[in-house]
Design an enzyme around this catalytic site. Structure first.
Site, PDB file in Angstrom:
ATOM      1  N   GLU A 144      10.964  -6.654 -25.207  1.00 37.90           N
ATOM      2  CA  GLU A 144      10.525  -5.610 -24.209  1.00 37.90           C
ATOM      3  C   GLU A 144      11.075  -4.403 -25.335  1.00 37.90           C
ATOM      4  O   GLU A 144      12.068  -4.427 -25.823  1.00 37.90           O
ATOM      5  CB  GLU A 144      11.750  -5.458 -23.134  1.00 37.90           C
ATOM      6  CG  GLU A 144      11.326  -4.290 -22.320  1.00 37.90           C
ATOM      7  CD  GLU A 144      12.406  -4.209 -21.107  1.00 37.90           C
ATOM      8  OE1 GLU A 144      12.127  -3.264 -20.161  1.00 37.90           O
ATOM      9  OE2 GLU A 144      12.902  -5.283 -20.786  1.00 37.90           O
TER      10      GLU A 144
ATOM     11  N   ARG B 259      21.632 -18.345 -27.262  1.00 34.70           N
ATOM     12  CA  ARG B 259      21.480 -17.194 -28.115  1.00 34.70           C
ATOM     13  C   ARG B 259      22.479 -16.826 -28.739  1.00 34.70           C
ATOM     14  O   ARG B 259      23.628 -17.617 -28.846  1.00 34.70           O
ATOM     15  CB  ARG B 259      21.709 -15.717 -26.534  1.00 34.70           C
ATOM     16  CG  ARG B 259      22.964 -15.783 -26.256  1.00 34.70           C
ATOM     17  CD  ARG B 259      23.081 -14.647 -25.146  1.00 34.70           C
ATOM     18  NE  ARG B 259      22.483 -13.300 -25.800  1.00 34.70           N
ATOM     19  CZ  ARG B 259      21.912 -12.481 -24.962  1.00 34.70           C
ATOM     20  NH1 ARG B 259      22.166 -12.368 -23.454  1.00 34.70           N
ATOM     21  NH2 ARG B 259      21.352 -11.240 -25.400  1.00 34.70           N
TER      22      ARG B 259
ATOM     23  N   LYS C 299      22.034  -3.997 -25.281  1.00 40.35           N
ATOM     24  CA  LYS C 299      21.308  -2.914 -25.635  1.00 40.35           C
ATOM     25  C   LYS C 299      21.623  -1.629 -25.388  1.00 40.35           C
ATOM     26  O   LYS C 299      21.397  -0.485 -25.773  1.00 40.35           O
ATOM     27  CB  LYS C 299      19.881  -3.459 -25.218  1.00 40.35           C
ATOM     28  CG  LYS C 299      18.816  -3.928 -26.150  1.00 40.35           C
ATOM     29  CD  LYS C 299      17.502  -4.016 -25.598  1.00 40.35           C
ATOM     30  CE  LYS C 299      16.611  -4.976 -26.640  1.00 40.35           C
ATOM     31  NZ  LYS C 299      15.273  -5.019 -25.938  1.00 40.35           N
TER      32      LYS C 299
END
Length: 566
Positions: free
Chosen positions: A45, A270, A280
């Protein structure tokens, strides 16, 4: 290898370390699934810069496609225009390319498919599987239920197909204000999986999109968009991190309900690294509040930040390849990442001598005005990298830590009456010091042994220490930026990011000295400063001013730990 995404046999992968995803793909190929195709994608994204955690997913998706002779797309999940920017798109493209991966002509955006997604939403409405809901976001949350109680059905759940089609078209045309209505899937409000409790598919949002401008007033949600984009692109293996495991039933429900190609979603752990911010939201906060100089600040774990610091793509790929792939989240020690950086830079970095915190040394018996070239190897283990000459003169600089007027026990570097070797040059012995009005040593006076040229002992005598140096007459003054962890080791568990930051994460030495061989070095050139660490030329460097970032120190803590454990 044909360029159609097919692989003739997995036998070529016999020497490649296996993992459960690789095993799934091999099994699929052997059973003819997807016609033997392997097609993956990396779908970021564009709401921020990529960080080291994303590198694992990039390497995995592109790496698997390459290993199996398949394809990997780069696709932007640009469905939230309020947080997305072209700057982020450009940075992500640069980062993936820097890591060494090529998507050829397969650069896509979810926004490429907005019209198709809209038409598929209409199809679900016509099938009685989607409806327009007037509940607010807060009311939707309140009616979702709990882990022990089912959710409550929306009072708008049983609107007719005709009414839903009309309202959805009017949502698109801008007749209603933001947040007034949503399009929701009609699935099961009693499902034990909260993601299946009539999730929102579309929301009204008046925000200019970085690609489509103001063409759209409604935007699809990620869970609705993701599987359909994968389907459109013919993705065979939709590889994502473990937090999406509970979303897989919804992913499958959409593509199955629409009767379109169904990719296989596979989740993996992850990448988490100790003492490193990978949120983020928090990274954006660091930039917005000025705690760092920008997304590419070398203290940041962003790929642009670590690139500027001097990390290499080869080292990042090796690191990602060494940590494995599993179905359980863990955390990787930061020194293990640094170990891979050192391993790579050790092979490629030219050796030079630089003094970060200089103190002047005068060699009293060295001839005035004389300057001698000393031969120095560019790499101790690679003769192919050649050698260079380093000028030597009467006045030199050494590291302040390499001299002690009153040496502690087992200190073998320069001190009054002690002899040391100057690398590539001579043996010198300290005879006196000069101090300032506060009693601090400002200058060290020594004598040298002319017979020890090249650092060789003329009579077999041994010295216990070799130190580096730079000729004062020929030295280039530069700015050294010394980086430590951005976070405190014992950072408090707090939402206040300022409390967690290390006040010593950056130390600037503006009067450092380096040998003249580096003159004209271009940004992103790597060097090993002998006995100091690995450095690279920063982009702030100009013809008049050299700036070096310390990439990593020489000491390899992980290697020592690993050696002890074996």
């Amino acid at each position: 290898m044909p360029n159609d995404g097919l692989i003739e046999t997995p036998a070529t992968l016999e020497n490649t370390p296996s993992n459960f995803i690789r095993d799934i793909i091999i099994h699929d190929i052997e059973n003819g699934k997807n016609g033997g195709r392997v097609h993956t994608r990396f779908p970021p994204e564009p709401n921020g810069y990529l960080h080291i955690g994303h590198a694992k997913s990039i390497c995995l998706n592109f790496g698997l496609a390459k290993d199996f002779g398949g394809k990997c797309n780069l696709r932007f999940d640009d469905t939230n225009p309020s947080k997305e920017e072209t700057e982020y798109v450009d940075s992500i493209i640069n980062d993936v390319r820097w890591l060494g991966f090529d998507w050829e002509d397969r650069l896509f955006y979810a926004s490429d498919y907005f019209e198709q997604l809209y038409q598929w939403a209409i199809q679900l409405i016509k099938q009685g599987q989607a409806y327009v809901c007037d509940l607010t976001a807060g009311q939707v949350r309140e009616t979702r239920g709990t882990t022990t109680e089912p959710g409550a059905e929306s009072p708008y759940r049983n609107r007719t197909v005709e009414e839903n089609l009309d309202l959805f078209q009017r949502m698109r045309s801008g007749e209603f204000p933001d947040g007034a209505r949503t399009l929701r899937s009609k699935i099961d409000m009693a499902s034990p999986n909260f993601n299946m409790r009539d999730p929102v598919m579309y929301r009204i949002l008046r925000a200019e999109h970085h690609r489509t401008g103001n063409d759209w007033l409604i935007y699809p949600m990620y869970d609705y968009t993701h599987g359909e984009c994968d389907s459109i692109e013919g993705i065979t293996h939709s590889i994502c991190t473990l937090e999406f495991e509970d979303h897989r039933p919804l992913y499958d429900w959409y593509v199955e309900s629409l009767g379109i190609h169904r990719p296989q979603q596979i989740e993996f752990d992850r990448l988490n690294v100790t003492n490193t911010i990978l949120s983020k939201r928090k990274l954006l906060l660091l930039v917005q509040k000025g705690f760092v100089s920008g997304w590419d600040d070398p203290r940041m774990p962003t790929l642009s930040g670590i690139r500027r610091r001097g990390y290499t793509p080869e080292a990042i790929r090796a690191f990602c390849g060494s940590i494995g792939v599993s179905k359980k989240n863990g955390i990787i020690e930061f020194p293990f990442l640094e170990h891979h950086i050192r391993e790579d830079l050790n092979k490629r970095a030219v050796r030079v001598m630089a003094v970060i915190d200089p103190i002047k040394v005068v060699i009293d018996n060295y001839p005035d005005g004389l300057s001698e070239p000393m031969e120095a190897a560019n790499h101790p283990d690679d003769v192919g990298m050649g050698s260079r000459t380093v000028p030597f003169s009467k006045v030199i600089y050494i590291e302040r830590d390499d001299f002690r007027e009153v040496p502690p026990a087992k200190y073998f570097r320069l001190s009054p009456g002690r002899e040391v070797r100057l690398r590539y040059a001579y043996f010198i012995t300290c005879i006196s010091v000069v101090k300032d009005e506060n009693g601090a040593v400002t200058e060290v006076h020594c004598t040298y042994d002319p017979a020890s040229r090249g650092g060789n002992s003329p009579d077999g005598r041994k010295v216990k220490s070799t130190i580096h140096w730079v000729s004062a007459e020929h030295a280039i003054t530069f700015e050294a930026r010394l980086y430590e962890s951005l976070l405190l080791e014992d950072a408090p568990q707090s939402d206040d990011i300022a409390e967690q930051l290390n006040p010593n994460s950056l130390t600037v030495k503006s009067d450092a000295k380096i040998e003249p061989s580096v003159k004209g070095a271009k940004p992103n050139t790597h060097f090993q400063f002998e006995r100091v660490g690995y450095f690279n030329v920063d982009i702030d460097s100009t013809g008049e001013k050299l700036v070096f970032n310390r990439t990593v120190q020489l000491r390899d803590t992980w290697a020592k730990i690993d050696k002890k454990s074996t």
